[in-house]
Write an enzyme that holds these catalytic residues in place. Structure first.
Site, PDB file in Angstrom:
ATOM      1  N   SER A  26      42.802  40.268  35.319  1.00 11.17           N
ATOM      2  CA  SER A  26      42.081  39.921  34.099  1.00 11.17           C
ATOM      3  C   SER A  26      42.557  40.763  32.930  1.00 11.17           C
ATOM      4  O   SER A  26      43.012  41.910  33.103  1.00 11.17           O
ATOM      5  CB  SER A  26      40.592  40.192  34.351  1.00 11.17           C
ATOM      6  N   TYR A  70      33.200  46.216  37.797  1.00  9.09           N
ATOM      7  CA  TYR A  70      33.896  44.938  37.993  1.00  9.09           C
ATOM      8  C   TYR A  70      35.332  45.049  37.473  1.00  9.09           C
ATOM      9  O   TYR A  70      36.298  44.739  38.171  1.00  9.09           O
ATOM     10  CB  TYR A  70      33.166  43.792  37.264  1.00  9.09           C
ATOM     11  N   LYS A 129      39.455  45.135  39.314  1.00  9.30           N
ATOM     12  CA  LYS A 129      40.692  44.419  38.945  1.00  9.30           C
ATOM     13  C   LYS A 129      41.859  45.416  38.831  1.00  9.30           C
ATOM     14  O   LYS A 129      42.944  45.177  39.356  1.00  9.30           O
ATOM     15  CB  LYS A 129      40.511  43.676  37.615  1.00  9.30           C
TER      16      LYS A 129
END
Ligand code: UDP
Length: 341
Positions: free
Chosen positions: A126, A151, A155
């Site tokens: 992302s 979160y 990634k």
């Protein structure tokens, strides 16, 4: 010989669109999902769009290593695209262990099985890894910044895990990291799209739910940013365009076209759009009036980020083609489809 692609999290928003594009490009696809954050709606939609009733579906959890091993033994998996992960930023701040445990364990399991089998790995990363960039647009060489949420950190960590594993495997394991900007919209058939549970965190589902009457009012988080209209700038990428990028990446892997064992591509349009511009475009193209108000900034939001997609354009041969207007029309058609209108 047809190649087989495993799509973990293949029943979700991005996974279902990717499954459609892979099948339409001639791949055999195995969908695996634990349905922890989606129902069967999109999987059924994928079958209708592709006309393929017998898509293999494995209901399983990628944190279960035995199940992952069995899956790789059952199918001749040439490449795996890994989507299966939790994705709510706010929840990850409140429950970091839940996020680290799930998102890292499942990826580690996939990597181990893929390495053993010699399958290629595509990881769904992302733009969050760039944090608040010092300059925009960002290229793949733009330094990553410390993540602002657990979160986001999963990634960044999964990117590093893939890179290190590929390096140590001395050519046995190869992979691609795709860094998505803001995926929005729905399939033009209106048979698959985003299905957030509860109150949507993301802008476009909140817009469509407000327009249909499920939410009273959209809050635009911050109108005092140093941008032309004071609202944040993002790179909104159509979900079908984004899905097609995966087909280019998979063919690059399985057809031996990779130039490095671990490659990174930005998947964006290169076009910054403000929150207010997106809201106005939605109203105009769909002929609806949206109830919205300006609200304080949301914690953790960056002011402006958009992609320099040159590398994906030139190296993979992929380019975003759909306009924001087309995408917002599709998003609205999907919301109306859900409402039975
Ligand atoms: N946003 C907003 N209202 C909402 C949801 C999002 O104003 O109800 C804004 C948010 O502040 C950001 C942009 O819309 O500037 C995109 O947010 P989203 O959560 O969709 O994606 P992000 O860029 O945070 O990954």
């Amino acid at each position: 010989m047809k190649k087989t692609v495993l799509v973990s999290g293949g029943a979700g928003f991005i996974g279902s669109h990717v499954t459609v594009e892979l099948i339409q490009a001639g791949y055999d696809v195995v969908v695996a999902d634990n349905f922890s954050n989606c129902d069967r709606t999109c999987f059924e939609g994928v079958k209708r769009i592709t006309g393929k009733e017998d898509i293999p579906l494995e209901v399983m959890d990628f944190c279960d290593m035995e199940a992952v091993k069995a899956l790789f033994q059952k199918y001749p998996i040439d490449a795996v695209i890994h989507f299966a992960a939790y994705k709510a930023v706010g929840e990850s701040v409140a429950q970091p262990l839940k996020y680290y445990k799930n998102n890292l364990t499942s990826f580690l399991n996939v990597l181990e099985a893929a390495q053993e089998k010699g399958s290629f790995v595509l990881f769904s990363s992302s733009a969050t890894v760039y944090g608040e960039p010092d300059s925009v647009p960002v290229t793949e060489a733009t330094p990553r910044k410390p993540a602002t949420s657990p979160y986001g950190n999963t990634k960044t960590i999964c990117e590093d895990i893939l890179r290190d594993t590929v390096k140590a495997s001395e050519g046995k394991l190869k992979g691609i990291l795709l860094r998505y900007f803001n995926p929005i919209g729905a399939h033009p058939s209106a048979l698959i799209g985003e299905l957030p549970r509860g109150v949507p965190n993301n802008l476009v589902p909140f817009i469509t739910q407000t327009a249909i009457g499920k939410r009273e009012c959209l809050s635009i988080f911050g109108n005092d940013y140093p941008t032309p209209d004071g609202t944040c700038l993002r790179d909104y990428i159509d979900i079908v365009d984004l899905a097609k990028a995966h087909v280019f990446a998979v063919s690059r892997m399985v057809e031996g076209k990779m130039k490095q064992d671990c490659e990174v591509f930005n998947v964006g349009t290169g076009r910054p759009v403000s929150v207010l511009e997106l809201v106005n475009a939605f109203e105009k193209v769909n002929g609806v009036k949206l109830n919205y108000k300006f609200a304080p900034r949301r914690a953790g939001d960056v002011t402006a980020i958009w992609a320099d997609p040159t590398l994906a354009n030139t190296e993979m041969g992929w380019k975003a083609t759909r306009t924001v207007e087309e995408t917002l029309k599709a998003a609205w058609a999907w919301e109306k489809h859900l409402a039975g209108k």
